[in-house]
Design a protein around this motif. Structure first.
Motif, short mmCIF file in Angstrom:
data_model
loop_
_atom_site.label_atom_id
_atom_site.label_comp_id
_atom_site.label_asym_id
_atom_site.label_seq_id
_atom_site.Cartn_x
_atom_site.Cartn_y
_atom_site.Cartn_z
N VAL A 1 0.85 -1.29 0.23
CA VAL A 1 -0.30 -0.38 0.13
C VAL A 1 0.97 1.63 -0.03
CG1 VAL A 1 -1.73 1.51 1.28
CG2 VAL A 1 -1.72 -0.75 1.21
N ILE A 2 1.49 1.37 0.87
CA ILE A 2 2.55 2.03 1.06
C ILE A 2 3.70 2.61 -0.52
CG2 ILE A 2 4.90 2.97 2.68
CD1 ILE A 2 4.13 2.11 4.67
N ILE A 3 3.85 1.25 -0.74
CA ILE A 3 4.73 2.43 -2.07
C ILE A 3 3.64 2.27 -3.28
CG2 ILE A 3 5.76 0.99 -4.11
CD1 ILE A 3 6.79 -1.33 -2.21
N SER A 4 2.86 1.72 -3.57
CA SER A 4 1.16 2.26 -4.46
C SER A 4 1.76 4.14 -4.04
CB SER A 4 -0.13 1.61 -4.34
OG SER A 4 0.63 0.12 -4.77
N LEU A 5 1.25 3.92 -2.84
CA LEU A 5 0.90 5.39 -2.48
C LEU A 5 2.39 6.24 -3.15
CD1 LEU A 5 -0.63 5.55 1.08
CD2 LEU A 5 -1.50 5.54 -1.21
N VAL A 6 3.13 5.76 -2.65
CA VAL A 6 4.96 6.58 -3.90
C VAL A 6 4.47 7.00 -4.86
CG1 VAL A 6 7.04 6.78 -3.94
CG2 VAL A 6 5.93 6.22 -0.86
N ALA A 7 4.77 5.55 -5.36
CA ALA A 7 3.95 6.12 -6.97
C ALA A 7 3.07 7.10 -7.37
CB ALA A 7 3.85 4.54 -7.45
N LEU A 8 1.86 6.16 -6.89
CA LEU A 8 0.64 7.47 -7.02
C LEU A 8 0.91 8.75 -7.27
CD1 LEU A 8 -2.21 7.65 -7.96
CD2 LEU A 8 -2.53 8.01 -5.72
#
Length: 251
Positions: free
Chosen positions: A243-250
């Motif tokens: 989830v954290i990686i996805s938020l950073v990428a977003l």
């Protein structure tokens, strides 16, 4: 029934006592886990005619150097990309804010502004400062726990067998051999679990890191480290890191 209630009361008292002494109990548990994984290195050095105390010291020192190196690379990576990432995150936040205001979600604009104002007021309030002071106290306890963990780890690597023999010595002679065998098997299983989890975590981190590089996502090293840490937390660790990686990428 009375005996059952007495046993439950005794267990409750022990649990409460362990919680009150968590500054000591948690470092002991972590040190036992680390010692199970690192003890084979001490054994190899002992076979190479290196004193066990020296081997234990070298192992603990190498472990500290590894953690410090990882921390340095993480801090250096964040520092070198801070300006660019801060600008990108701000732009992403502004874009998300515009999307929330003009999108089709059933959220009134007044509610969004109210939440943003509440967050701003909290960050500038005295309660936020008090929580920051409490966090500083918790950080001091964390540093003390880390130091205690390293000290306990050294003595477990150096004299783990003698410590376990001392504890088993309080048991009846008829079950001492079985207790020794159970302790040895438990150490092997726990050490094997830690080593196996580490191997899986490193494979995941490398593959995910390659994907992040291909997509141009920043902070690859810290995010890969997050994947490794999450691997040691059953079920929730992998989901949280994803989830954290996805938020950073977003962003």
């Amino acid at each position: 029934s009375a005996q059952t209630l007495l046993i439950l009361a005794l267990i409750s008292v022990i649990i409460v006592g362990l919680v009150q002494l968590k500054l000591v109990v948690i470092p002991v548990i972590i040190a036992i886990i680390l010692a199970s994984a690192l003890s084979p290195l001490v054994t190899l050095m002992e076979r190479a005619r290196i004193n066990r105390a020296a081997g234990s010291f070298i192992t603990v020192l190498s472990f500290i150097a590894l953690i410090a190196s990882i921390g340095y690379f993480v801090v250096h990576s964040i520092k070198s990309q801070w300006t660019t990432n801060a600008t990108s995150v701000q732009a992403g936040f502004d874009q998300a804010s515009k999307w929330l205001h003009s999108g089709e979600l059933p959220i009134p604009t007044e509610k969004i502004d109210e939440l943003l104002n509440s967050g701003t007021k909290y960050l500038t309030s005295s309660s936020f400062g008090q929580n920051a002071l409490q966090f500083s106290g918790g950080l001091a306890s964390l540093l003390a726990g880390i130091l205690l963990t390293l000290v306990i780890l050294f003595f477990l690597l150096k004299d783990g067998d003698r410590i376990f023999s001392f504890l088993v010595g309080f048991m009846k002679e008829s079950i001492r051999d079985k207790a020794h065998e159970a302790g040895e098997q438990a150490t092997k299983v726990l050490g094997g679990y830690i080593v196996g989890t580490t191997i899986v975590a490193l494979i995941d981190a490398v593959l995910i890191g390659i994907g992040l590089i291909v997509m141009g996502v920043p902070l690859v090293i810290p995010l890969c480290l997050l994947v490794v840490i999450g691997a040691y937390i059953p079920y929730l660790g992998s989901i949280s890191s994803s989830v954290i990686i996805s938020l950073v990428a977003l962003a």
